[in-house]
Design an enzyme around this catalytic site. Sequence first.
Site, PDB file in Angstrom:
ATOM      1  N   SER B 133       0.811  -1.305   0.133  1.00 27.55           N
ATOM      2  CA  SER B 133      -0.085  -0.006  -0.181  1.00 27.55           C
ATOM      3  C   SER B 133       0.906   1.167  -0.088  1.00 27.55           C
ATOM      4  O   SER B 133       2.107   1.297   0.455  1.00 27.55           O
ATOM      5  CB  SER B 133      -0.901  -0.096   1.335  1.00 27.55           C
ATOM      6  OG  SER B 133      -1.522   1.182   1.407  1.00 27.55           O
ATOM      7  N   TYR B 146      -1.779  -0.722  10.171  1.00 24.56           N
ATOM      8  CA  TYR B 146      -1.722  -1.463   8.772  1.00 24.56           C
ATOM      9  C   TYR B 146      -0.503  -0.834   8.227  1.00 24.56           C
ATOM     10  O   TYR B 146       0.185  -1.549   7.170  1.00 24.56           O
ATOM     11  CB  TYR B 146      -3.081  -0.638   8.034  1.00 24.56           C
ATOM     12  CG  TYR B 146      -3.201  -0.907   6.498  1.00 24.56           C
ATOM     13  CD1 TYR B 146      -3.559  -1.967   6.062  1.00 24.56           C
ATOM     14  CD2 TYR B 146      -3.058   0.110   5.893  1.00 24.56           C
ATOM     15  CE1 TYR B 146      -3.908  -2.448   4.714  1.00 24.56           C
ATOM     16  CE2 TYR B 146      -3.416  -0.081   4.516  1.00 24.56           C
ATOM     17  CZ  TYR B 146      -3.541  -1.120   3.743  1.00 24.56           C
ATOM     18  OH  TYR B 146      -3.810  -1.678   2.581  1.00 24.56           O
TER      19      TYR B 146
END
Lengths: 241, 262
Positions: B133, B146
Amino acid sequence: MGSTADKHVIQGEHVTLPVRIRDAAVASAMFAVPAAPARAVIAYAGLEVAEPLPGRAICSLAFVRYADGDLGPYHEFAVAFLVRRPGAPPTRRMKGVGAFIHWLPVNQEFTLEAGRTIWGFPKELADIPMDLSGRVKRCAVRIGGRTVIELAVRPGLPLPSGTGAPKIDAYSCMDGVTRRTGWTMAPSGVRMRPGGATLRLGDHPVAAELRGLGLDRARALSSTAVRHLTMEFDAAEEVGP
Amino acid sequence: MTREVRTALVTGAAGGLGALAAQRLAAAAWDVVAVDLDAAGLARTAARSPNLHTRVCDVTDPAAVERVAAEAGPVQRVVHAAAISPLGAALEQPLADVERVLRVDYLGTVHVARATMPGMLDRGRGELILFSSLAAWVPGYLTAAYASAKAAVNAFAEALYQETAGRGVTIRCVCPRQVDTPMYRRIAAEHPAATGGMQGMPPGLVLDAVDRSLARPAADLFVFPDRLTRTTVTAKRLLPAATRRVIGLRTAPPDGRADRSP
């Protein structure tokens, strides 16, 4: 409507109409071809080619990746001609013009059976490698290891979304029965340009027909790429002679 | 048909990027083994696609991943999209959530790579596509767990590349910004501020970028799928402090220290 049910069983699965395609991507090219040989190619369907210019018919080649839809994921190649609505008088206007699907190879069994059974689309099984990820979109159709056709579509300029044909009639003819299918499209991410297509023909009968129309030498009228397309196919209805 | 059928293993295939990746590969006549925890979602992905096979499997369970990979046989491509991204403040997010994110996102990646890379290296060909990401490069508010897990995926991909380069297997570590998936829409609805009101990019564009990246040299490990993602990563490299401040302003809660009107 009458003759066609809106429910079909294909390979043990119930397919309900309209069939919905939630995600597809397309590249296509349109060619102006001489009307007389085009008329001869589709004579078996009892339909008349549209002639937007005197003596010229329109042949469209397209390749489609169906990712998410009621017929499963598959690749498809289409050879189509613009035709007049049966019984309509010859006119230059494009209103009421439909697309006659002359040849429609696919690479998966489920859609093969569904297409032939539900709408009489002239689907047959082929290998259809396709690259839609780059700026130039490419596709080939191979049957029995032999190349029938290769088509490359170069990038065009973005069109505002909401343009394009929202609903047209698709015609097909199988086993002597000509049918009309309502076909709705919602494209987004459309790019278009004049010319822009490169075509190579192999030695299949359909390739021979396209060569007979001069497609191996023709410059495309226009080329189009659609990044995301949703579609709906209604039930087919038989078209009277 | 004389074609050679290639096999792909796709995780996270019940929805979002994984589902679309599985369907595109199935459309291209690959034999696809689609893996997820969500059996109903897998069934939707695989509907009317006889060459798409589904396996319910938890990527945090190394033995289960090993079994699925063994059943799949020799795979040409592995697309590892399974991930979770619950948001929470760095000092407040329940530790169980933090641990779960690391187990799914980081250890899941380790398990999938360990189950599939040896075979691909033996055959001297294959493609390992890992989804990371943009958050791994530019963490914002509430992304501590995350972004840390995805940064671990980046480091893992880079180390794995160092250890296996030149042996015929292409590794790609894909770092998109927000992607318009059901998971992202849920998170954006829950945390409008932390997601900066960003509209996700279409998953199809991310997968197009992955496909194009496979034609590039093996050393081109990271894939940044659109211009905004590329620009942000470049800005972070060249102007780290300024970029950090912009990301902070864009993702801060309305009542937070980096005040920003909603």
